[in-house]
Design a protein around this motif. Sequence first.
Motif, PDB file in Angstrom:
ATOM      1  N   ILE A   1     -97.272  -4.403  -7.433  1.00  0.00           N
ATOM      2  CA  ILE A   1     -96.317  -4.086  -8.276  1.00  0.00           C
ATOM      3  C   ILE A   1     -95.134  -2.609  -7.430  1.00  0.00           C
ATOM      4  CG2 ILE A   1     -95.852  -3.518 -10.705  1.00  0.00           C
ATOM      5  CD1 ILE A   1     -98.496  -4.863 -11.252  1.00  0.00           C
ATOM      6  N   ARG A   2     -95.746  -1.853  -6.918  1.00  0.00           N
ATOM      7  CA  ARG A   2     -95.343  -0.228  -6.188  1.00  0.00           C
ATOM      8  C   ARG A   2     -94.175  -0.964  -5.204  1.00  0.00           C
ATOM      9  NH1 ARG A   2     -94.756   2.633  -2.667  1.00  0.00           N
ATOM     10  NH2 ARG A   2     -96.516   1.824  -0.957  1.00  0.00           N
ATOM     11  N   LEU A   3     -94.843  -2.392  -4.405  1.00  0.00           N
ATOM     12  CA  LEU A   3     -93.684  -2.579  -3.442  1.00  0.00           C
ATOM     13  C   LEU A   3     -93.131  -4.085  -3.488  1.00  0.00           C
ATOM     14  CD1 LEU A   3     -96.381  -2.812  -0.794  1.00  0.00           C
ATOM     15  CD2 LEU A   3     -95.034  -1.199  -0.725  1.00  0.00           C
ATOM     16  N   LYS A   4     -93.300  -4.204  -4.689  1.00  0.00           N
ATOM     17  CA  LYS A   4     -91.578  -4.885  -5.458  1.00  0.00           C
ATOM     18  C   LYS A   4     -92.611  -6.450  -5.278  1.00  0.00           C
ATOM     19  CE  LYS A   4     -87.577  -2.353  -6.658  1.00  0.00           C
ATOM     20  NZ  LYS A   4     -89.244  -1.133  -6.173  1.00  0.00           N
ATOM     21  N   ASN A   5     -93.718  -6.465  -4.619  1.00  0.00           N
ATOM     22  CA  ASN A   5     -94.103  -8.061  -4.377  1.00  0.00           C
ATOM     23  C   ASN A   5     -94.313  -9.046  -5.461  1.00  0.00           C
ATOM     24  OD1 ASN A   5     -93.645  -7.561  -1.959  1.00  0.00           O
ATOM     25  ND2 ASN A   5     -95.246  -7.092  -1.358  1.00  0.00           N
ATOM     26  N   ILE A   6     -94.245  -8.675  -6.567  1.00  0.00           N
ATOM     27  CA  ILE A   6     -94.515  -9.450  -7.716  1.00  0.00           C
ATOM     28  C   ILE A   6     -92.866  -9.833  -8.650  1.00  0.00           C
ATOM     29  CG2 ILE A   6     -95.737 -10.267  -9.742  1.00  0.00           C
ATOM     30  CD1 ILE A   6     -98.104  -8.728  -8.743  1.00  0.00           C
ATOM     31  N   ASP A   7     -92.767 -10.958  -8.490  1.00  0.00           N
ATOM     32  CA  ASP A   7     -91.249 -10.786  -9.169  1.00  0.00           C
ATOM     33  C   ASP A   7     -91.811 -10.999 -10.572  1.00  0.00           C
ATOM     34  OD1 ASP A   7     -89.843 -10.957  -6.752  1.00  0.00           O
ATOM     35  OD2 ASP A   7     -90.450 -13.062  -6.693  1.00  0.00           O
ATOM     36  N   LYS A   8     -91.169 -10.124 -11.469  1.00  0.00           N
ATOM     37  CA  LYS A   8     -90.899 -10.567 -13.459  1.00  0.00           C
ATOM     38  C   LYS A   8     -89.975 -10.185 -13.406  1.00  0.00           C
ATOM     39  CE  LYS A   8     -92.588  -6.657 -12.675  1.00  0.00           C
ATOM     40  NZ  LYS A   8     -93.594  -4.575 -13.086  1.00  0.00           N
ATOM     41  N   TYR A   9     -90.554 -11.964 -14.660  1.00  0.00           N
ATOM     42  CA  TYR A   9     -88.724 -13.026 -14.951  1.00  0.00           C
ATOM     43  C   TYR A   9     -89.368 -12.635 -17.046  1.00  0.00           C
ATOM     44  CZ  TYR A   9     -88.000 -14.069 -10.637  1.00  0.00           C
ATOM     45  OH  TYR A   9     -87.015 -14.391  -8.803  1.00  0.00           O
ATOM     46  N   TYR A  10     -88.624 -12.568 -17.136  1.00  0.00           N
ATOM     47  CA  TYR A  10     -88.582 -12.481 -19.038  1.00  0.00           C
ATOM     48  C   TYR A  10     -88.009 -13.098 -20.070  1.00  0.00           C
ATOM     49  CZ  TYR A  10     -90.722  -8.300 -18.265  1.00  0.00           C
ATOM     50  OH  TYR A  10     -91.712  -7.195 -17.768  1.00  0.00           O
ATOM     51  N   LYS A  11     -88.108 -13.879 -20.743  1.00  0.00           N
ATOM     52  CA  LYS A  11     -87.030 -14.319 -21.454  1.00  0.00           C
ATOM     53  C   LYS A  11     -86.791 -14.007 -22.234  1.00  0.00           C
ATOM     54  CE  LYS A  11     -87.325 -19.397 -20.235  1.00  0.00           C
ATOM     55  NZ  LYS A  11     -87.906 -20.892 -20.704  1.00  0.00           N
ATOM     56  N   CYS A  12     -85.194 -13.648 -23.242  1.00  0.00           N
ATOM     57  CA  CYS A  12     -84.885 -12.458 -24.370  1.00  0.00           C
ATOM     58  C   CYS A  12     -83.701 -13.913 -24.610  1.00  0.00           C
ATOM     59  CB  CYS A  12     -84.367 -11.441 -24.126  1.00  0.00           C
ATOM     60  SG  CYS A  12     -83.448 -10.647 -23.070  1.00  0.00           S
TER      61      CYS A  12
END
Length: 322
Positions: free
Chosen positions: A169-180
């Motif tokens: 997470i710190r290295l931004k290796n997990i992409d996180k997507y949200y719908k809103c």
Amino acid sequence: MKEIIIQENENNQRLDRFLKKYLNDAPTSFIYKMLRKKRIKLNSKKADPKDKIVTGDTIQLYLSEETIDSFKVKNTYVPQKKSKLNIVYEDGNLVLIHKEAGVLSQSSKKGETSLVDSFISYLYDKGEYDPSSERVFKPAICNRLDRNTIGLVIAAKNYNTLKGINEAIRLKNIDKYYKCLVKDELKSNLNLEDYIVKNKNENKSYVTNEKNEESKKIQTNVNILKSSSKFSLVEVELITGKSHQIRAHLSYINHPVVGDYKYGDEKVNKLFRQKFGLKHQYLFAYKLRFNNMPKGLEYLNGKEFVDNMDEKFINIENALFY
């Protein structure tokens, strides 16, 4: 003299951090003093607080049993009443959990129940967590969602996974997507870069385009999925992950999240509460993608996990855009 043999769930961490958890009621100054005076050694040698410990290492405590007992608060874990976990994915290292609105990711004070409490109880009931055999580790969640945000939360079953996921997470290796769902029509996709300041007294974040001593840079990518003259359904990719970032950033550009009572539009929120029974923000952490994961978690590379859409959100979407 008491000797501690490092176990798998204590592997690959700094010596001082382990000692702060093991002697969890001891002042930090006491631990550092005992290391300096060689009253605490690593593998029978003088140790530095920053030394890394690995499975099989031994720590020698040249302290009386009375002193150790006085600084060590015993684990008195008792399984709690918990809500049933909505599990999206599970393997031997981690669980992806769907968090409902109104549920705390982690409790901030005694008496509160949270998602992490339910997760720990779940592992305890399965026989995958035995508090009596763990000296410092407790299963934990890796990413927090606001109380009234729904969606995917990553929960770690062991220390190596917790450390690996947090590092990813710190290295931004997990992409996180949200719908809103946001107020008004967005005309184009946006790559937002600004600064955010958290007011702890108000528990509210403020976005500005000017850097200052207290601000932190934020990046939020916004892609339009559907739109009308009054509302837009968007996918948000969270590049940085600061407190209330999505809600504060979208409010800053005058497209607040529908149902957001802290950063949103009061009239819009009232309309959706009366028409659709929406009592929380229309914000859904719906997708995770894993990349460049560390040793032991490589099997997650390239995998994408998608949560099921909330029924109330589906009804709102159908009413607005079809």
